[in-house]
Scaffold this active site. Structure first.
Site, PDB file in Angstrom:
ATOM      1  CE  LYS A 134      47.417  13.685  54.178  1.00 20.93           C
ATOM      2  NZ  LYS A 134      48.655  12.877  54.340  1.00 20.93           N
ATOM      3  CD  GLN A 150      51.366  11.890  52.000  1.00 20.52           C
ATOM      4  OE1 GLN A 150      51.045  12.613  52.637  1.00 20.52           O
ATOM      5  NE2 GLN A 150      50.594  11.152  51.459  1.00 20.52           N
ATOM      6  CG  ASP A 194      50.743  11.231  59.314  1.00 22.00           C
ATOM      7  OD1 ASP A 194      49.462  11.248  59.183  1.00 22.00           O
ATOM      8  OD2 ASP A 194      51.831  11.151  58.367  1.00 22.00           O
TER       9      ASP A 194
HETATM   10  N1  GUN Z   1      50.373   8.016  52.689  1.00 21.24           N
HETATM   11  C1  GUN Z   1      49.058   7.460  52.652  1.00 21.24           C
HETATM   12  N2  GUN Z   1      48.422   7.944  53.551  1.00 21.24           N
HETATM   13  C2  GUN Z   1      49.269   8.439  54.396  1.00 21.24           C
HETATM   14  C3  GUN Z   1      49.018   9.281  55.619  1.00 21.24           C
HETATM   15  O1  GUN Z   1      47.976   9.288  56.270  1.00 21.24           O
HETATM   16  N3  GUN Z   1      49.849   9.815  56.125  1.00 21.24           N
HETATM   17  C4  GUN Z   1      51.207  10.023  55.594  1.00 21.24           C
HETATM   18  N4  GUN Z   1      52.259  10.445  56.165  1.00 21.24           N
HETATM   19  N5  GUN Z   1      51.512   9.286  54.276  1.00 21.24           N
HETATM   20  C5  GUN Z   1      50.455   8.677  53.704  1.00 21.24           C
END
Ligand code: GUN
Length: 296
Positions: free
Chosen positions: A51, A95, A118
């Site tokens: 990311k 996350q 998200d």
């Molecule tokens: N953990 C695994 N995939 C994701 C995601 O797409 N967003 C977030 N915030 N945590 C994750």
């Protein structure tokens, strides 16, 4: 069989986001994503790295707040609330997973809907139930699946689509987005009595379970479109999906590889959501030269 090449499509999306970011910068807005990471879970660290790389590429500013595993729910909520108030921040990402002692729903609920890039917060999730037009900040993985199908001109209208997996972050929102586009959707999950009886009828089969080789050749209709959203590691550390790619690809008309399918699309959609959040911030703040607050 044709590959649904998420690496290629996501790269094109990132170029589009980069130019959108450039336009906002000219208008005086620097899009900014704030990320909250708790602990050092290797999978989370790996996702975060991808990311951050995409942020660097697109010109989105990245700030990261790291916490020890021992952090409390209250401390995380206080940080989210500070970021909600910070006008320089357009997107907030917590996350997941959070440690077991943290009450995750309350942390997600604390994120203001307009910064919920998200798409996990209830307001954004609820709004997408209305219709396609109300899909604004939607969860990044299902959005990535829809974008991939669109890119390859795979129309879901009237198709029998089977979604395997009913998580809040992938299966459920994906089913809603497919219904919004006129698909006949069946959602299967761990309580489903006879999985194969459903999957063999799928024109489009989307699988998001996290179980290697869950979907084998006999479970797939000749000519089906197969979207593998699973992420698993083999004993040797190789990344694989939920579908037996080698054999299922012989029957499928289109199939996603793992890696290089839905994974990079998720990251590109996060960048697009952050751009959308920043664009809306900019649009809202300049209506008639006055700062206007809107209900999101
Ligand atoms: N953990 C695994 N995939 C994701 C995601 O797409 N967003 C977030 N915030 N945590 C994750």
């Amino acid at each position: 069989m044709e590959l649904l090449d998420g690496s290629k499509v996501s790269q094109e999306m990132l170029f589009d986001v980069e130019s959108g970011v450039g336009a906002l910068q000219v208008a005086g807005v620097q899009p900014k994503l704030a990320v909250i990471l708790v602990g050092q879970d290797p999978a989370s660290l790996s996702y975060i790295k991808q990311k951050q790389k995409a942020c660097t590429f697109t010109g989105i500013e990245w700030i990261q707040h790291d916490f020890e595993e021992s952090v409390t729910t209250e401390e995380l909520i206080a940080t989210v609330e500070r970021l909600n108030e910070d006008e320089s921040v357009h997107g907030i990402l917590v996350q997941l997973p959070l440690p077991a002692h943290v009450y995750t729903p309350d942390v997600i609920k604390a994120v203001t809907p307009k910064k919920d890039v998200d798409g996990f917060e209830a307001y954004n999730l609820g709004k997408m139930f209305l219709s396609k037009e109300f899909e604004h900040l939607v969860p990044c993985t299902p959005k990535g699946v829809i974008k991939l199908l669109d890119y390859y001109d795979i129309d879901v209208t009237g198709k029998d689509v089977v979604v395997v997996g009913h998580s809040n972050v992938v299966g459920k929102p994906l089913a809603v987005m497919l219904m919004n586009r006129g698909a006949t959707v069946t959602v299967c999950h761990k309580e489903t009595k006879d999985l194969t009886s459903h999957t063999v009828n799928a024109d489009i089969l989307c699988v998001a379970v996290g179980k290697r080789n869950l979907i084998t050749e006999e479970m797939v209709k000749e000519g089906a479109v197969v979207v593998d959203i699973g992420i698993n590691r083999t004993e040797s550390g190789k990344l694989v999906g939920d579908v037996d790619f080698e054999n299922v690809s012989k029957k499928a008309s289109f199939i996603t590889p793992v890696p290089g399918g839905v994974g990079p699309m998720t990251v590109a959609c996060l960048m697009e959501n952050t751009l959308f959040a920043a664009q809306r911030f900019h649009d809202d703040s300049i209506v008639a030269g006055k700062h206007v607050k809107k209900i999101y």
